[in-house]
Write an enzyme that holds these catalytic residues in place. Structure first.
Site, PDB file in Angstrom:
ATOM      1  N   CYS A 114       0.815  -1.217   0.000  1.00  0.00           N
ATOM      2  CA  CYS A 114       0.000   0.000   0.000  1.00  0.00           C
ATOM      3  C   CYS A 114       0.850   1.269   0.000  1.00  0.00           C
ATOM      4  O   CYS A 114       0.355   2.335  -0.332  1.00  0.00           O
ATOM      5  CB  CYS A 114      -0.934   0.005   1.201  1.00  0.00           C
ATOM      6  SG  CYS A 114      -2.149  -1.304   1.084  1.00  0.00           S
ATOM      7  N   HIS A 253      -3.849   7.028   3.091  1.00  0.00           N
ATOM      8  CA  HIS A 253      -4.111   5.724   2.474  1.00  0.00           C
ATOM      9  C   HIS A 253      -5.479   5.235   2.953  1.00  0.00           C
ATOM     10  O   HIS A 253      -5.815   5.353   4.132  1.00  0.00           O
ATOM     11  CB  HIS A 253      -3.018   4.739   2.885  1.00  0.00           C
ATOM     12  CG  HIS A 253      -3.291   3.332   2.462  1.00  0.00           C
ATOM     13  ND1 HIS A 253      -3.642   2.999   1.176  1.00  0.00           N
ATOM     14  CD2 HIS A 253      -3.284   2.161   3.161  1.00  0.00           C
ATOM     15  CE1 HIS A 253      -3.825   1.698   1.102  1.00  0.00           C
ATOM     16  NE2 HIS A 253      -3.626   1.163   2.296  1.00  0.00           N
ATOM     17  N   ASN A 283      -9.964  -0.664  -0.519  1.00  0.00           N
ATOM     18  CA  ASN A 283      -8.513  -0.481  -0.500  1.00  0.00           C
ATOM     19  C   ASN A 283      -7.951  -0.893  -1.863  1.00  0.00           C
ATOM     20  O   ASN A 283      -7.927  -2.074  -2.194  1.00  0.00           O
ATOM     21  CB  ASN A 283      -7.915  -1.337   0.625  1.00  0.00           C
ATOM     22  CG  ASN A 283      -6.411  -1.183   0.755  1.00  0.00           C
ATOM     23  OD1 ASN A 283      -5.763  -0.554  -0.082  1.00  0.00           O
ATOM     24  ND2 ASN A 283      -5.852  -1.762   1.799  1.00  0.00           N
TER      25      ASN A 283
HETATM   26  N1  ACO Z   1     -17.990 -10.305   7.693  1.00  0.00           N
HETATM   27  C1  ACO Z   1     -18.387 -10.706   8.903  1.00  0.00           C
HETATM   28  N2  ACO Z   1     -17.540 -11.067   9.865  1.00  0.00           N
HETATM   29  C2  ACO Z   1     -16.227 -11.001   9.605  1.00  0.00           C
HETATM   30  C3  ACO Z   1     -15.745 -10.569   8.359  1.00  0.00           C
HETATM   31  C4  ACO Z   1     -16.687 -10.225   7.378  1.00  0.00           C
HETATM   32  N3  ACO Z   1     -16.310  -9.789   6.164  1.00  0.00           N
HETATM   33  N4  ACO Z   1     -14.401 -10.601   8.381  1.00  0.00           N
HETATM   34  C5  ACO Z   1     -14.057 -11.025   9.602  1.00  0.00           C
HETATM   35  N5  ACO Z   1     -15.149 -11.279  10.327  1.00  0.00           N
HETATM   36  C6  ACO Z   1     -15.235 -11.763  11.696  1.00  0.00           C
HETATM   37  C7  ACO Z   1     -13.967 -12.438  12.137  1.00  0.00           C
HETATM   38  O1  ACO Z   1     -13.942 -13.774  11.694  1.00  0.00           O
HETATM   39  C8  ACO Z   1     -14.065 -12.326  13.650  1.00  0.00           C
HETATM   40  O2  ACO Z   1     -14.889 -13.363  14.108  1.00  0.00           O
HETATM   41  P1  ACO Z   1     -14.445 -14.221  15.403  1.00  0.00           P
HETATM   42  O3  ACO Z   1     -14.367 -13.211  16.517  1.00  0.00           O
HETATM   43  O4  ACO Z   1     -15.566 -15.187  15.528  1.00  0.00           O
HETATM   44  O5  ACO Z   1     -13.135 -14.818  15.037  1.00  0.00           O
HETATM   45  C9  ACO Z   1     -14.824 -11.012  13.855  1.00  0.00           C
HETATM   46  O6  ACO Z   1     -15.404 -10.686  12.581  1.00  0.00           O
HETATM   47  C10 ACO Z   1     -13.970  -9.868  14.330  1.00  0.00           C
HETATM   48  O7  ACO Z   1     -12.743  -9.850  13.624  1.00  0.00           O
HETATM   49  P2  ACO Z   1     -11.705  -8.735  13.889  1.00  0.00           P
HETATM   50  O8  ACO Z   1     -10.451  -9.079  13.156  1.00  0.00           O
HETATM   51  O9  ACO Z   1     -11.630  -8.419  15.344  1.00  0.00           O
HETATM   52  O10 ACO Z   1     -12.393  -7.488  13.191  1.00  0.00           O
HETATM   53  P3  ACO Z   1     -11.813  -6.046  13.145  1.00  0.00           P
HETATM   54  O11 ACO Z   1     -12.749  -5.127  13.813  1.00  0.00           O
HETATM   55  O12 ACO Z   1     -10.384  -6.003  13.533  1.00  0.00           O
HETATM   56  O13 ACO Z   1     -11.863  -5.733  11.583  1.00  0.00           O
HETATM   57  C11 ACO Z   1     -10.401  -5.698   9.667  1.00  0.00           C
HETATM   58  C12 ACO Z   1     -11.175  -6.565  10.656  1.00  0.00           C
HETATM   59  C13 ACO Z   1     -11.375  -4.819   8.960  1.00  0.00           C
HETATM   60  C14 ACO Z   1      -9.692  -6.598   8.653  1.00  0.00           C
HETATM   61  C15 ACO Z   1      -9.383  -4.870  10.437  1.00  0.00           C
HETATM   62  O14 ACO Z   1      -8.628  -5.685  11.286  1.00  0.00           O
HETATM   63  C16 ACO Z   1      -8.446  -4.094   9.548  1.00  0.00           C
HETATM   64  O15 ACO Z   1      -8.824  -3.141   8.901  1.00  0.00           O
HETATM   65  N6  ACO Z   1      -7.140  -4.442   9.560  1.00  0.00           N
HETATM   66  C17 ACO Z   1      -6.154  -3.670   8.860  1.00  0.00           C
HETATM   67  C18 ACO Z   1      -6.191  -3.894   7.394  1.00  0.00           C
HETATM   68  C19 ACO Z   1      -5.235  -2.911   6.725  1.00  0.00           C
HETATM   69  O16 ACO Z   1      -5.142  -1.765   7.101  1.00  0.00           O
HETATM   70  N7  ACO Z   1      -4.468  -3.322   5.760  1.00  0.00           N
HETATM   71  C20 ACO Z   1      -3.533  -2.308   5.260  1.00  0.00           C
HETATM   72  C21 ACO Z   1      -2.592  -2.724   4.387  1.00  0.00           C
HETATM   73  S1  ACO Z   1      -3.195  -3.563   2.997  1.00  0.00           S
HETATM   74  C22 ACO Z   1      -1.820  -3.759   1.971  1.00  0.00           C
HETATM   75  O17 ACO Z   1      -0.730  -3.309   2.240  1.00  0.00           O
HETATM   76  C23 ACO Z   1      -2.020  -4.615   0.750  1.00  0.00           C
END
Ligand code: ACO
Length: 331
Positions: A114, A253, A283
């Site tokens: 990214c 970003h 993203n």
């Molecule tokens: N729909 C429903 N539930 C979901 C989904 C979905 N699409 N995806 C995950 N869940 C579930 C998980 O399985 C988890 O369930 P569990 O507790 O039973 O295991 C629950 O939701 C909560 O998961 P979390 O990981 O705690 O959710 P969080 O609030 O952290 O959000 C997210 C997840 C959006 C991926 C977040 O962690 C995030 O944005 N991370 C950073 C991503 C990022 O910034 N990437 C940047 C670089 S990308 C690059 O360089 C290519």
């Protein structure tokens, strides 16, 4: 007077096909409500089969040249930030060069996930400030749909396809003032595409194990991103003697609205000064910053002389910021 690299044109390309949260509800166990509340994303664009990152990048570069009123033959160098090159080699830069007819340019790719656009912008700016080149094109583009597993709800809701580009030219008044850039390879295991390189070349095993798809440990990436992007945004302002109030536009970003919110809070700036389009595109990896900048420019959000801040975070880990004095008139 010292030369600066000025952004003298900015353009983008997004595919027509929209993949909405409601479409994704039919593909994996997710909901529009979950995706919007956790990420801020409503829909993303998907490039058709048979087209690649270079096709989107070439379209963005053609639009860039039209906007500036120059022939692609005037371009000295094309640098492309991408993690979804058309193929390992030749570089996507070379393929774009051929597609747009930039016959006098040389070209290469930069892989920083990214942060690819900001890394490529920092590279491109050096050729301008050193006096080596007069017209450098920096492209950020990714066809994320080519490496996303549409059976994995953890990642498939996050990403989209796009490309955008800027033209850099020398200027004595306007342009890029500073960069802060970082890498931390200890983050490699949290966000990566494991196979297809020299460690795990394509095999039946790599395919059946899904190692050709992007893998992300969302929680780990989130923790790092939320502190580092805010930190590097504040640091570059302090280093240059500015405060949040001095900014006219913050272009972060677009990975997750909650990560952007954390940076906005730390900067202490009004929300109207933040460019956000993650809701429409998700993203788009290396494309997010130039895509957001291009839309901000088209929407008349930028005035000549405005102080603008870019900040990024991505796989690697990689992160950074850049501060610039906007030098284009309104469209
Ligand atoms: N729909 C429903 N539930 C979901 C989904 C979905 N699409 N995806 C995950 N869940 C579930 C998980 O399985 C988890 O369930 P569990 O507790 O039973 O295991 C629950 O939701 C909560 O998961 P979390 O990981 O705690 O959710 P969080 O609030 O952290 O959000 C997210 C997840 C959006 C991926 C977040 O962690 C995030 O944005 N991370 C950073 C991503 C990022 O910034 N990437 C940047 C670089 S990308 C690059 O360089 C290519």
């Amino acid at each position: 007077m010292n030369l600066r690299a000025k952004i003298s044109a900015v353009a983008h390309y997004v595919p027509d096909k929209i993949l909405s949260n409601f479409d994704l509800e039919k593909m994996v166990d997710t909901s529009d409500e979950w995706i919007r509340s956790r990420t801020g994303i409503s829909e993303r664009r998907i490039l058709e089969d048979g087209k690649a990152t270079s096709d989107m990048g070439a379209e963005a570069v053609k639009r860039l040249c039209e906007q500036r009123g120059i022939s692609p033959k005037e371009i000295d160098l094309i640098i492309v930030g991408t993690v979804t090159p058309d193929m390992f080699f030749p570089s996507t830069g070379n393929l774009i060069q051929e597609k747009v007819g930039a016959k006098n340019a040389w070209s290469y790719d930069v892989a920083a996930a990214c942060s690819g656009f900001l890394y490529a912008l920092a590279s491109g700016a050096q050729y301008i400030t050193s006096g080596m080149h007069k017209k450098v094109v920096v492209v950020g583009g990714d066809k994320m749909s080519s490496i996303v597993n549409y059976q994995d709800r953890n990642t498939c809701v996050l990403f989209g396809d796009a490309a955008a580009a800027v033209l850099l030219e020398p200027d004595e008044e306007y342009g890029i003032m500073d960069f802060i850039l970082h890498s931390d390879g200890s983050g490699a295991e949290y966000l990566r595409m494991k196979a297809g390189g020299s460690l795990y070349p394509a095999s039946l095993e790599t395919v059946t194990q899904d190692w050709h798809f992007l893998y992300q440990d969302g929680k780990q990436v989130f923790k790092f991103a939320v502190t580092k992007m805010a930190e590097v945004s504040v640091k570059i302002l302090e280093k240059n003697g500015f405060h949040g109030d001095d900014l006219a536009l913050f272009v972060p970003h677009q990975a997750n609205l909650r990560i952007i919110d954390a940076a906005v809070k730390r900067l202490g700036i009004d929300y109207e000064k933040v460019m956000i389009n993650i809701n429409k595109y998700g993203n788009t990896t290396a494309a997010t910053i130039p895509l957001a900048l291009s839309e901000a420019y088209q929407q008349g959000k930028l005035e000549k002389g405005d102080l603008v801040l870019f900040a990024t975070f991505g796989g690697g880990f990689t992160w950074g910021s850049s501060l610039l004095r906007w030098g284009m008139d309104k469209p």
